[in-house]
Scaffold this active site. Structure first.
Site, PDB file in Angstrom:
ATOM      1  N   ARG A  33       0.828  -1.215   0.000  1.00 19.90           N
ATOM      2  CA  ARG A  33       0.000   0.000   0.000  1.00 19.90           C
ATOM      3  C   ARG A  33       0.859   1.260   0.000  1.00 19.90           C
ATOM      4  NH1 ARG A  33      -2.082   2.367   4.512  1.00 19.90           N
ATOM      5  NH2 ARG A  33      -1.887   0.460   5.719  1.00 19.90           N
TER       6      ARG A  33
ATOM      7  N   TYR B  12     -14.745  16.663 -15.704  1.00 24.18           N
ATOM      8  CA  TYR B  12     -15.120  15.239 -15.809  1.00 24.18           C
ATOM      9  C   TYR B  12     -16.191  14.907 -14.767  1.00 24.18           C
ATOM     10  CZ  TYR B  12     -14.586  10.161 -15.519  1.00 24.18           C
ATOM     11  OH  TYR B  12     -14.823   8.806 -15.491  1.00 24.18           O
TER      12      TYR B  12
ATOM     13  N   ASP C 233      -6.511  18.076 -15.287  1.00 27.66           N
ATOM     14  CA  ASP C 233      -6.725  16.675 -15.657  1.00 27.66           C
ATOM     15  C   ASP C 233      -6.392  16.563 -17.146  1.00 27.66           C
ATOM     16  OD1 ASP C 233      -7.767  14.209 -16.486  1.00 27.66           O
ATOM     17  OD2 ASP C 233      -9.406  14.263 -15.030  1.00 27.66           O
TER      18      ASP C 233
ATOM     19  N   LYS D 216      -6.886   5.017 -19.303  1.00 26.02           N
ATOM     20  CA  LYS D 216      -7.257   5.395 -20.667  1.00 26.02           C
ATOM     21  C   LYS D 216      -6.051   5.267 -21.599  1.00 26.02           C
ATOM     22  CE  LYS D 216     -11.127   6.373 -18.590  1.00 26.02           C
ATOM     23  NZ  LYS D 216     -11.399   7.719 -18.082  1.00 26.02           N
TER      24      LYS D 216
HETATM   25  C1  LIG Z   1     -11.806   8.178 -16.871  1.00 28.84           C
HETATM   26  C2  LIG Z   1     -11.460   9.526 -16.408  1.00 28.84           C
HETATM   27  C3  LIG Z   1     -11.252   9.788 -15.036  1.00 28.84           C
HETATM   28  C4  LIG Z   1     -11.429   8.726 -13.981  1.00 28.84           C
HETATM   29  O1  LIG Z   1     -10.493   7.727 -14.107  1.00 28.84           O
HETATM   30  P1  LIG Z   1     -10.731   6.214 -13.583  1.00 28.84           P
HETATM   31  O2  LIG Z   1      -9.464   5.537 -13.948  1.00 28.84           O
HETATM   32  O3  LIG Z   1     -11.945   5.693 -14.302  1.00 28.84           O
HETATM   33  O4  LIG Z   1     -10.959   6.308 -12.123  1.00 28.84           O
HETATM   34  C5  LIG Z   1     -10.898  11.073 -14.666  1.00 28.84           C
HETATM   35  N1  LIG Z   1     -10.773  12.057 -15.575  1.00 28.84           N
HETATM   36  C6  LIG Z   1     -10.974  11.849 -16.891  1.00 28.84           C
HETATM   37  C7  LIG Z   1     -10.842  12.986 -17.846  1.00 28.84           C
HETATM   38  C8  LIG Z   1     -11.325  10.584 -17.353  1.00 28.84           C
HETATM   39  O5  LIG Z   1     -11.550  10.374 -18.657  1.00 28.84           O
END
Ligand SMILES: *Cc1c(COP(=O)(O)O)cnc(C)c1O
Length: 399
Positions: free
Chosen positions: A62, A115, A187, A212
């Site tokens: 962790r 988001y 982000d 992603k």
């Molecule tokens: C998918 C996504 C998230 C969240 O990510 P997870 O891995 O699903 O927790 C946050 N910001 C953006 C822009 C995303 O596309």
């Protein structure tokens, strides 16, 4: 007296087989998966040295494993950051950043178009913890300046908004945040550090869902926050207390994804531009949002902030609304209907019935999300095959 340790019983040999030393003067070419929950120490001094940071080493999963550490170094370098912390998901990185850096009574200013998961966390959790959360359309710089008249700890935006793909003016937002004593957090999931590096444009911290494009193969979950060491250490402690680390295998998969990241991003973005141009010219499509199209409202800003392309995501609206969407999705063969983006397989979502389903129709309209809107994430298939699939599904959408 015989040495008992030299002749362990069968049971003990079985239990401790993994601890038998394997002397080696060589290193593995490919990174091993450190699938262990904890590390052992030869003595108390070593453990103390690791705990106080005087010796390199690991303690407990962790707190972080070598796979996390390797990935952190790579992602920090990609974003031009001093350091980084990797987490179990994008939301884990976002939560640790928000909760790690704010206290009750402070204020966070976030983009209305942030988001959806971030928005829910801000509204439902951070606010409950006593942080004031205000939303503002960060495409309107005068409104941001106005919003920053009251002190804010963080200003939070996405490089590219979901799903309408508006581009945020990172250098201007960074200057406004700096003047107001707020930290700009970006982000950067949709843009990737291949196309845009927010820290170079003045942001203090950058976050990603590595689930992603960075992982890129639809098989791992992860997140990252990168920035200055003094802030990242606070966020790292928050990640450890929240238990938000994630396992070694997912970190390993994401690191493996990085091997081909520049190639995948280049290919997906080139295909996305081609498909955006063809969709924009198609009679069944009402409008297309893609920052690489000259008609996009921030195309010039995109040209300045982005290098090597504009990302894998293309958003478009079917003129026939939701009935056309239903026929279109049913007709698709290669493009997969799945709630994700940024992978090798081309995927599509319908925000009005999925990510933004819980909103009232008027709230969706305010965010630019009509019933005919679709968000396409272009993968690595041959672009002509993708176009053939989209074209036949567009034809099917009108009867
Ligand atoms: C998918 C996504 C998230 C969240 O990510 P997870 O891995 O699903 O927790 C946050 N910001 C953006 C822009 C995303 O596309």
């Amino acid at each position: 007296m015989p040495d008992q340790r030299a002749k362990p019983t069968t049971t003990t040999t079985c239990v401790q087989a993994g601890l038998l030393p394997t002397p080696s003067a060589t290193f593995p070419l490919a990174p091993p998966i450190w699938q262990t929950a904890a590390f052992t120490y030869p003595d108390l001094e070593t453990m103390e040295g690791i705990l106080v940071g005087e010796l390199p080493g690991f303690i407990y999963a962790r707190y972080g494993l070598p796979n996390h550490h390797q990935l952190e170094r790579a992602l920090a370098e990609l974003e031009g950051a001093e350091t980084a912390v990797v987490t179990a998901s994008g939301m884990s990185a976002i939560a640790a950043t928000l909760f790690g850096l704010t206290r009750p009574g402070q204020r966070v200013l976030a983009d209305t178009h942030v988001y959806r998961g971030t928005r829910l966390l801000l509204e439902q959790d951070l606010a409950r913890f006593g942080v004031r959360v205000d939303f503002i359309d960060c495409g309107d710089l005068a409104a941001v300046q106005q919003g920053l008249r009251e002190p804010a700890r963080l200003l939070w935006v996405d490089t590219l908004t979901n799903p309408t793909l508006r581009i945020r003016n990172l250098p201007r937002l960074a200057a406004l945040a700096r003047a107001a004593g707020a930290l700009l957090v970006v982000d950067n999931t949709f843009a990737t550090p291949i196309h845009c590096r927010p820290l170079a444009w003045g942001a203090t911290l950058v976050v990603h869902s590595t689930t992603k494009m960075l992982g890129g193969h639809h098989d791992a979950s992860g997140g990252v926050v990168a920035g200055p060491a003094e802030l990242i250490e606070v966020i790292r402690q928050q990640v450890v207390r929240f238990g938000g680390r994630g396992g070694a295998f997912d970190a390993w998969l994401i690191q493996r994804g990085l091997v081909t990241l520049p190639l995948r991003v280049a290919q997906s973005s080139a295909s996305a531009l081609t498909l955006a141009q063809r969709l924009a010219a198609h009679p069944t499509v009402r409008w297309v949002s893609y920052p690489g199209l000259p008609g996009h409202p921030e195309h010039q800003l995109a040209e300045r902030l982005f290098t090597g392309g504009y990302g894998a995501v293309v958003t478009f609206e079917l003129a026939g609304g939701e009935p056309a969407v239903r026929r279109f999705l049913r007709a698709l063969r290669l493009v997969r209907f799945a709630e994700t983006l940024g992978g090798a397989i081309t995927t599509i979502v319908h925000p009005a019935t999925t990510s933004h389903r819980a909103l009232a129709p008027t709230e969706r309209t305010a965010l630019g999300i009509s019933d005919g809107l679709l968000r396409l994430s272009v993968g690595l298939e041959e672009v002509e095959d993708l176009w053939a699939d989209l074209e036949q599904a567009l034809a099917a959408s009108i009867h």
